[in-house]
Enzyme design. Structure first.
Site, PDB file in Angstrom:
ATOM      1  N   HIS A   4      25.579 -58.039  15.496  1.00 19.73           N
ATOM      2  CA  HIS A   4      25.357 -58.927  16.645  1.00 19.73           C
ATOM      3  C   HIS A   4      24.228 -58.413  17.551  1.00 19.73           C
ATOM      4  O   HIS A   4      23.248 -59.117  17.823  1.00 19.73           O
ATOM      5  CB  HIS A   4      26.668 -59.039  17.442  1.00 19.73           C
ATOM      6  CG  HIS A   4      26.558 -59.838  18.703  1.00 19.73           C
ATOM      7  ND1 HIS A   4      27.103 -61.098  18.835  1.00 19.73           N
ATOM      8  CD2 HIS A   4      25.967 -59.575  19.894  1.00 19.73           C
ATOM      9  CE1 HIS A   4      26.843 -61.564  20.036  1.00 19.73           C
ATOM     10  NE2 HIS A   4      26.160 -60.658  20.712  1.00 19.73           N
ATOM     11  N   GLU A   5      24.362 -57.180  18.009  1.00 19.33           N
ATOM     12  CA  GLU A   5      23.356 -56.649  18.944  1.00 19.33           C
ATOM     13  C   GLU A   5      21.988 -56.559  18.285  1.00 19.33           C
ATOM     14  O   GLU A   5      20.952 -56.688  18.929  1.00 19.33           O
ATOM     15  CB  GLU A   5      23.791 -55.282  19.489  1.00 19.33           C
ATOM     16  CG  GLU A   5      25.077 -55.314  20.310  1.00 19.33           C
ATOM     17  CD  GLU A   5      25.077 -56.332  21.444  1.00 19.33           C
ATOM     18  OE1 GLU A   5      24.004 -56.632  22.004  1.00 19.33           O
ATOM     19  OE2 GLU A   5      26.169 -56.854  21.755  1.00 19.33           O
ATOM     20  N   HIS A  10      20.097 -59.705  18.777  1.00 22.71           N
ATOM     21  CA  HIS A  10      19.399 -59.712  20.074  1.00 22.71           C
ATOM     22  C   HIS A  10      18.123 -58.870  19.968  1.00 22.71           C
ATOM     23  O   HIS A  10      17.072 -59.233  20.494  1.00 22.71           O
ATOM     24  CB  HIS A  10      20.276 -59.087  21.158  1.00 22.71           C
ATOM     25  CG  HIS A  10      21.405 -59.951  21.635  1.00 22.71           C
ATOM     26  ND1 HIS A  10      21.233 -61.247  22.043  1.00 22.71           N
ATOM     27  CD2 HIS A  10      22.732 -59.676  21.798  1.00 22.71           C
ATOM     28  CE1 HIS A  10      22.416 -61.742  22.430  1.00 22.71           C
ATOM     29  NE2 HIS A  10      23.328 -60.812  22.284  1.00 22.71           N
ATOM     30  N   HIS A  69      15.259 -60.625  18.505  1.00 22.81           N
ATOM     31  CA  HIS A  69      14.709 -61.573  19.484  1.00 22.81           C
ATOM     32  C   HIS A  69      13.676 -60.844  20.365  1.00 22.81           C
ATOM     33  O   HIS A  69      12.641 -61.406  20.721  1.00 22.81           O
ATOM     34  CB  HIS A  69      15.864 -62.113  20.336  1.00 22.81           C
ATOM     35  CG  HIS A  69      15.657 -63.484  20.883  1.00 22.81           C
ATOM     36  ND1 HIS A  69      16.643 -64.149  21.573  1.00 22.81           N
ATOM     37  CD2 HIS A  69      14.592 -64.321  20.876  1.00 22.81           C
ATOM     38  CE1 HIS A  69      16.192 -65.337  21.944  1.00 22.81           C
ATOM     39  NE2 HIS A  69      14.950 -65.459  21.538  1.00 22.81           N
TER      40      HIS A  69
HETATM   41 ZN   LIG Z   1      25.417 -60.877  22.674  1.00 24.40          ZN
END
Ligand SMILES: [Zn+2]
Length: 705
Positions: A497-498, A501, A504
């Site tokens: 998940h991280e 990010h 991104h």
């Molecule tokens: Zn998050």
């Protein structure tokens, strides 16, 4: 590439020094925050920064930006995009850089001194931001540019910058009367301090709780790995014997899952859910009350009926009604699932001859038992396949297959704590993309949870691309004795998940810093992260990285089948506790009158309205809801489910075209990840998917349809 960067920096550093009087040079050496960073890739020189350096840098940074604003305001030329909007965007470099480093370290490696400085600086920084946003002459120029926006021939990104700058000023109070401006400044100043105090209180209550056991009988039911980790924790706390459990998740959750001692489970659970609600010096109830009222006041001052209306104007959801609509669509079905789950747990407890009604501190314990009974699957059986290093390598491999990128550990890059690792991230052709810090383990100086942040965002300056410096932070199970860190499935998904990010931030290709990377609405920002979780659990991907840490053998098919069969197990609970917290957040921020009641009563009533079953408490109760009272998620906690609807649909594109289809991955990178906040998220999604998002994939995945 690396050496080149250092040389350039050194040249700038010494050139500056030669032209300056000796005295200035010494200041620069004394306070590293004021000069250029003489480090590989220009990352912050962590070990050289003293806590007290920050305050000087904040002061100088504010002075510098004030001078820059002065210059914009006093420019004799007519306001233009370049001399006003762009100049403003480029102002405050020293202040931004200082603040970025300070805030990141405050979250990841805090100290009493840093916490004290944060509280002293918060009102100063808040006032400085307000002084800019409420600067009448500055807004006059911004407005003048904004009024001619149709004739300026700006490109998409420039248009967005103009639009967002104008809106930021209006939302920041630029159009208010002088008296109301003062009121708003006061509110913002108070909010900035309360929000820090709130987070400090949670951390203090979290650290204050310890369950120290010295009798072996108290360990009933706990697997050896959990016992070993607890012995390690006790030693870390200066004990020569015994076992210690804390409220950090890697300690708390296994205890709730396995401890056969109901009384001790209750003690741990209550320790966790009572944080900030102990009527001690760390109590957060008064702060919650003041914060929701100040936020309401702020919204009203700016012409919005509620704080949610104010916040959501800048989101994909746009209005509280839309958020309530989505929550309302999912909650009854989720609660139904949870009710059935509670009944199964009760049945199991009854069958064991227990004569009690299942309580929240029993949920994890019986869920683990039921999982074992139903699927013959045990969390402890899975963990050996998820040694942290294997998961990390698996994740890197997934990213290489999708985007061709590679990661190179570089021990010469300074880190802020010895356990942190720094990687160079490279394109397939070897070109450097940016730097990635990975910070895996809990510390008493580190906030709980997991998050991604940037030490430096990507942007372009004078035609030069500034490379991003990104950081991912976790609170994973630590290695214990000879056993490496063995992660739970939940932790594995968090690692992916991280990293979503992080991509991104790393893939950002923007002109302006304020629009780059993760500078997108809250309910969109979780999409690139959540989509990554899908790869973590794909059977073919699992086969490639989930290898037994002792034997090196890949996870057996039978175990994968069991995982798949149980993938919706306990989903009612997970959804319900999350949704409960989302409702609570929305309820706090849609009050229309100042709140005068009791925080716990408000919370209870909010939960009654959604018919929350007594066996489940919201994932965050008000007094430790850091997301909304100490982070930036006020009226934004719903974002995860909003984004999940979108990410499930986006992932569907990979399902249709192939999990590692290069063309799909390239489009995802170019249409979404590289664009930051330069365009409306809905436009970005449509560019990638060819249409607006549909909820079907999400509802199907969760078994809600
Ligand atoms: Zn998050």
């Amino acid at each position: 590439m690396k050496n080149f960067s250092i040389l350039v920096l050194l040249a700038v550093f010494f050139l500056g020094a030669c032209q300056q009087p000796v005295k200035k040079n010494t200041t620069m050496i004394k306070n590293p925050l004021l000069g250029n960073f003489d480090t590989p890739f220009g990352v912050p020189p962590f070990s050289k920064i003293k806590a007290t350096d920050y305050q000087e840098a904040f002061k100088k940074g504010i002075e510098q930006q004030n001078a820059e604003i002065e210059k914009i305001v006093n420019n004799p030329n007519a306001p233009s995009f370049s001399n006003t909007i762009e100049s403003l965007e480029q102002s405050g470099k020293l202040l931004n850089r200082t603040n970025t480093i300070f805030e990141n370290i405050l979250s990841a490696n805090t100290s009493d001194t840093l916490q004290k400085i944060a509280k002293e600086e918060a009102p100063i920084l808040s006032a400085h931001a307000d002084n800019i946003l409420m600067n009448r002459q500055l807004f006059k120029r911004i407005n003048a540019v904004y009024q001619q926006k149709g004739n300026l021939k700006l490109n998409t990104e420039q248009n967005t910058l103009l639009e967002k700058t104008y809106k930021r000023f209006v939302r920041g109070g630029a159009k208010l009367s002088a008296a109301d401006k003062e009121k708003l400044k006061e509110i913002n100043g108070k909010l900035s301090v309360f929000s820090l105090q709130f987070g400090d209180n949670v951390l203090a209550d979290n650290n204050a709780f310890q369950l120290y056991l010295t009798d072996k009988e108290d360990l009933a039911g706990l697997p050896p790995s959990v016992v070993e980790a607890a012995a390690q924790t006790a030693r870390n706390h200066g004990k020569t014997s015994g076992w210690m459990f804390t409220l950090n998740k890697p300690s708390l959750i296994p205890f709730l899952q396995y401890s056969a001692r109901r009384d001790l489970r209750e003690k741990m659970f209550k320790g966790y859910i009572m944080r900030g609600d102990n009527n001690n010096q760390n109590d957060n109830k008064a702060i919650v009350k003041q914060m929701v009222n100040l936020r309401l006041q702020k919204a009203k001052l700016l012409g919005y009926p509620t704080f949610s209306d104010y916040v959501l104007e800048n989101s994909m959801a746009k209005t509280p009604q839309n958020v309530f609509k989505l929550l309302g669509q999912i909650t009854p079905a989720a609660m139904n699932m949870a009710r059935k789950e509670a009944a199964s747990l009760q049945k199991l407890a009854n069958a064991e001859g227990s004569h009690f009604k299942i309580q929240p501190w029993d949920w994890w314990y019986y869920t683990e038992k039921l999982r074992k009974q139903k699927y013959n699957l045990d969390d402890a059986e899975l963990r050996p396949y998820f040694a942290l290093e294997n998961v990390r390598k698996g994740l890197f491999k997934v990213l290489q297959k999708l985007y061709g990128i590679s990661f190179k550990l570089n021990k010469d890059i300074p880190v802020y704590q010895k356990d942190v690792r720094a990687y160079e991230v490279h394109e397939a052709d070897g070109k450097l993309i940016g730097i990635l810090y990975m910070d895996f383990y809990p510390r008493s100086t580190k906030q709980g949870g997991a998050w991604m942040t940037a030490y430096r965002k990507q942007y372009r300056e004078n035609g030069k691309n500034i490379l991003p410096v990104i950081s991912v932070n976790y609170n994973f199970t630590k290695p214990a004795g000879d056993t490496p860190a063995l992660l739970s499935m939940d932790e594995v998904e968090t690692m992916f998940h991280e990293m979503g990010h992080a991509l991104h931030g790393l893939f950002s290709q923007c002109q302006y810093e304020s629009l780059s990377g993760t500078s997108v609405p809250r309910d969109f920002v979780e999409m690139p992260s959540q989509i990554m979780e899908n790869w973590a659990v794909e059977p073919s991907v699992l086969k490639s990285y989930a290898k037994n840490y002792k034997t090196g053998k890949p996870i057996p098919d039978a175990l994968i089948r069991k995982m798949e069969a149980s993938s919706r197990f306990n989903l009612g609970f997970t959804l319900t506790e999350y949704l409960a917290a989302s409702w609570l957040d929305m309820d706090w921020h849609t009050i229309t009158k100042p709140f005068t009641g009791k925080v716990n009563t408000f919370e209870k009533e909010a939960m009654n309205r959604i018919h929350l079953i007594p066996e489940i408490v919201p994932r965050y109760r008000s007094t430790y809801f850091n997301h909304i009272f100490s982070g930036g998620y006020a009226s934004g906690y719903y974002s995860y489910v909003w984004a999940e609807v979108i990410d499930a649909d986006a992932y569907q594109a990979f399902k249709e075209n192939g999990l590692f289809d290069k063309a799909t991955a390239t489009r995802f990178r170019n249409d979404i990840l590289s664009k930051g906040g330069t365009e409306d998220p809905m436009k970005l999604f449509k560019a990638f998917r060819g249409r607006a998002p549909k909820p079907d994939a999400y509802l199907k995945k969760k078994g809600l349809k």
